[in-house]
Design a protein around this motif. Structure first.
Motif, mmCIF file in Angstrom:
data_model
loop_
_atom_site.group_PDB
_atom_site.id
_atom_site.type_symbol
_atom_site.label_atom_id
_atom_site.label_comp_id
_atom_site.label_asym_id
_atom_site.label_seq_id
_atom_site.Cartn_x
_atom_site.Cartn_y
_atom_site.Cartn_z
ATOM 1 N N ARG A 127 0.829 -1.208 0.000
ATOM 2 C CA ARG A 127 0.000 0.000 0.000
ATOM 3 C C ARG A 127 0.859 1.251 0.000
ATOM 4 O O ARG A 127 0.564 2.234 -0.688
ATOM 5 C CB ARG A 127 -0.954 -0.014 1.187
ATOM 6 C CG ARG A 127 -1.987 -1.137 1.073
ATOM 7 C CD ARG A 127 -2.975 -1.154 2.214
ATOM 8 N NE ARG A 127 -3.833 0.011 2.102
ATOM 9 C CZ ARG A 127 -4.238 0.731 3.152
ATOM 10 N NH1 ARG A 127 -3.868 0.417 4.373
ATOM 11 N NH2 ARG A 127 -5.011 1.782 2.976
ATOM 12 N N LEU A 128 1.934 1.240 0.768
ATOM 13 C CA LEU A 128 2.821 2.402 0.808
ATOM 14 C C LEU A 128 3.513 2.610 -0.540
ATOM 15 O O LEU A 128 3.673 3.749 -0.989
ATOM 16 C CB LEU A 128 3.848 2.252 1.920
ATOM 17 C CG LEU A 128 3.290 2.390 3.330
ATOM 18 C CD1 LEU A 128 4.294 1.900 4.360
ATOM 19 C CD2 LEU A 128 2.868 3.830 3.611
ATOM 20 N N ALA A 129 3.914 1.522 -1.201
ATOM 21 C CA ALA A 129 4.538 1.645 -2.527
ATOM 22 C C ALA A 129 3.561 2.291 -3.503
ATOM 23 O O ALA A 129 3.943 3.155 -4.300
ATOM 24 C CB ALA A 129 5.003 0.280 -3.025
ATOM 25 N N ALA A 130 2.299 1.903 -3.442
ATOM 26 C CA ALA A 130 1.284 2.518 -4.303
ATOM 27 C C ALA A 130 1.049 3.972 -3.920
ATOM 28 O O ALA A 130 0.829 4.833 -4.790
ATOM 29 C CB ALA A 130 -0.025 1.727 -4.224
ATOM 30 N N ALA A 131 1.123 4.282 -2.635
ATOM 31 C CA ALA A 131 0.900 5.651 -2.169
ATOM 32 C C ALA A 131 1.981 6.608 -2.656
ATOM 33 O O ALA A 131 1.717 7.803 -2.832
ATOM 34 C CB ALA A 131 0.824 5.677 -0.638
ATOM 35 N N MET A 132 3.186 6.113 -2.895
ATOM 36 C CA MET A 132 4.248 6.971 -3.432
ATOM 37 C C MET A 132 3.839 7.515 -4.802
ATOM 38 O O MET A 132 4.080 8.677 -5.119
ATOM 39 C CB MET A 132 5.565 6.199 -3.568
ATOM 40 C CG MET A 132 6.157 5.693 -2.275
ATOM 41 S SD MET A 132 6.650 6.984 -1.140
ATOM 42 C CE MET A 132 5.688 6.548 0.301
ATOM 43 N N ARG A 135 0.102 13.977 2.456
ATOM 44 C CA ARG A 135 -0.161 13.550 1.077
ATOM 45 C C ARG A 135 -0.169 12.030 0.953
ATOM 46 O O ARG A 135 -1.020 11.458 0.272
ATOM 47 C CB ARG A 135 0.866 14.170 0.133
ATOM 48 C CG ARG A 135 0.651 15.662 -0.080
ATOM 49 C CD ARG A 135 1.783 16.325 -0.832
ATOM 50 N NE ARG A 135 2.024 15.767 -2.145
ATOM 51 C CZ ARG A 135 3.080 16.090 -2.894
ATOM 52 N NH1 ARG A 135 3.967 16.961 -2.447
ATOM 53 N NH2 ARG A 135 3.241 15.553 -4.078
ATOM 54 N N VAL A 136 0.772 11.368 1.602
ATOM 55 C CA VAL A 136 0.806 9.896 1.567
ATOM 56 C C VAL A 136 -0.393 9.341 2.327
ATOM 57 O O VAL A 136 -1.103 8.459 1.851
ATOM 58 C CB VAL A 136 2.127 9.360 2.155
ATOM 59 C CG1 VAL A 136 2.098 7.840 2.239
ATOM 60 C CG2 VAL A 136 3.319 9.823 1.314
ATOM 61 N N ARG A 137 -0.635 9.875 3.510
ATOM 62 C CA ARG A 137 -1.740 9.412 4.354
ATOM 63 C C ARG A 137 -3.092 9.560 3.653
ATOM 64 O O ARG A 137 -3.957 8.691 3.771
ATOM 65 C CB ARG A 137 -1.703 10.221 5.659
ATOM 66 C CG ARG A 137 -2.481 9.656 6.789
ATOM 67 C CD ARG A 137 -2.229 10.382 8.125
ATOM 68 N NE ARG A 137 -2.157 11.822 8.036
ATOM 69 C CZ ARG A 137 -1.059 12.552 8.265
ATOM 70 N NH1 ARG A 137 0.085 11.978 8.573
ATOM 71 N NH2 ARG A 137 -1.099 13.867 8.171
ATOM 72 N N ALA A 138 -3.266 10.624 2.905
ATOM 73 C CA ALA A 138 -4.557 10.914 2.272
ATOM 74 C C ALA A 138 -4.975 9.874 1.241
ATOM 75 O O ALA A 138 -6.164 9.633 1.064
ATOM 76 C CB ALA A 138 -4.517 12.296 1.623
ATOM 77 N N VAL A 139 -4.037 9.268 0.555
ATOM 78 C CA VAL A 139 -4.407 8.306 -0.493
ATOM 79 C C VAL A 139 -4.550 6.887 0.022
ATOM 80 O O VAL A 139 -5.149 6.045 -0.650
ATOM 81 C CB VAL A 139 -3.428 8.335 -1.696
ATOM 82 C CG1 VAL A 139 -3.415 9.715 -2.333
ATOM 83 C CG2 VAL A 139 -2.041 7.879 -1.302
ATOM 84 N N LEU A 140 -4.020 6.572 1.182
ATOM 85 C CA LEU A 140 -4.048 5.198 1.683
ATOM 86 C C LEU A 140 -5.454 4.613 1.814
ATOM 87 O O LEU A 140 -5.657 3.446 1.460
ATOM 88 C CB LEU A 140 -3.283 5.094 2.994
ATOM 89 C CG LEU A 140 -1.771 5.169 2.842
ATOM 90 C CD1 LEU A 140 -1.099 5.333 4.187
ATOM 91 C CD2 LEU A 140 -1.230 3.949 2.113
ATOM 92 N N PRO A 141 -6.445 5.363 2.277
ATOM 93 C CA PRO A 141 -7.783 4.756 2.377
ATOM 94 C C PRO A 141 -8.372 4.334 1.026
ATOM 95 O O PRO A 141 -9.245 3.470 0.960
ATOM 96 C CB PRO A 141 -8.638 5.867 3.005
ATOM 97 C CG PRO A 141 -7.665 6.739 3.704
ATOM 98 C CD PRO A 141 -6.405 6.682 2.873
ATOM 99 N N ASN A 142 -7.894 4.913 -0.050
ATOM 100 C CA ASN A 142 -8.412 4.606 -1.386
ATOM 101 C C ASN A 142 -7.684 3.452 -2.058
ATOM 102 O O ASN A 142 -8.062 3.048 -3.165
ATOM 103 C CB ASN A 142 -8.321 5.846 -2.283
ATOM 104 C CG ASN A 142 -9.051 7.031 -1.688
ATOM 105 O OD1 ASN A 142 -10.115 6.881 -1.097
ATOM 106 N ND2 ASN A 142 -8.474 8.204 -1.806
ATOM 107 N N LEU A 143 -6.659 2.925 -1.432
ATOM 108 C CA LEU A 143 -5.865 1.853 -2.029
ATOM 109 C C LEU A 143 -6.326 0.506 -1.497
ATOM 110 O O LEU A 143 -6.763 0.399 -0.341
ATOM 111 C CB LEU A 143 -4.378 2.065 -1.712
ATOM 112 C CG LEU A 143 -3.789 3.355 -2.277
ATOM 113 C CD1 LEU A 143 -2.375 3.556 -1.755
ATOM 114 C CD2 LEU A 143 -3.804 3.339 -3.789
ATOM 115 N N PRO A 144 -6.238 -0.533 -2.313
ATOM 116 C CA PRO A 144 -6.686 -1.848 -1.846
ATOM 117 C C PRO A 144 -5.853 -2.353 -0.677
ATOM 118 O O PRO A 144 -4.672 -2.040 -0.559
ATOM 119 C CB PRO A 144 -6.500 -2.759 -3.073
ATOM 120 C CG PRO A 144 -5.734 -1.970 -4.065
ATOM 121 C CD PRO A 144 -5.710 -0.542 -3.652
ATOM 122 N N ASP A 145 -6.487 -3.135 0.169
ATOM 123 C CA ASP A 145 -5.783 -3.758 1.303
ATOM 124 C C ASP A 145 -4.973 -4.930 0.839
ATOM 125 O O ASP A 145 -5.229 -5.580 -0.087
ATOM 126 C CB ASP A 145 -6.772 -4.209 2.379
ATOM 127 C CG ASP A 145 -7.324 -3.024 3.142
ATOM 128 O OD1 ASP A 145 -6.649 -2.000 3.233
ATOM 129 O OD2 ASP A 145 -8.460 -3.149 3.657
#
Length: 141
Positions: free
Chosen positions: A67-72, A131-141
């Protein structure tokens, strides 16, 4: 552990720019980033190296790393990411941590010559964490 800075961050005893918190893991911005947005992922439980990671934490740890890799990309506009960890050798803090670093072509990261890029101030660092935190809820688990 009483003397582990990452354990202290995981419990909230030491302040950090948090980007992800679950029951099992915590992720926060590196204080000496390779590039702005460079995040460290740690298990809340004190574990020194990857071979020490208990089986029940493998999936939560790896899932958070994905998830963090996608958030970058999604949160910082990076083209991709560099994901790595050290085990004992070159491990500056003896607590398992996964580096997730935003990357773009031509960013200057070559081999193991790693330039450091400082934040201008605390506000800029907090903005990158947000900015990283904001997108995490929208990324798949």
């Amino acid at each position: 552990m009483d003397d582990c800075v990452f354990c202290a961050i995981a419990t909230g005893a030491v302040a950090a720019d948090l980007v992800l918190e679950t029951d099992d893991v915590v992720a926060f911005l590196d204080r000496r980033p390779l590039f702005k947005g460079h995040t460290l992922l740690v298990p809340r439980r004190h574990v020194v190296t990857l071979p020490d990671l208990p089986a029940e934490l493998r999936d939560p740890f790896l899932a958070a790393g994905q998830r963090l890799a996608a958030a970058m990309v999604e949160g910082l506009g990076a083209e991709g990411s560099f994901v790595a960890m050290n085990n004992t050798v070159s491990q500056s803090v003896p607590h398992l941590h996964l580096h997730v670093v935003p990357r773009t072509k031509g960013d200057g990261l070559r081999g193991f010559f790693w330039p450091r890029h400082k934040y201008a101030d605390d506000a800029e660092r907090a903005e990158y964490a947000a900015r990283v935190r904001a997108v995490l809820p929208n990324l798949p688990d």
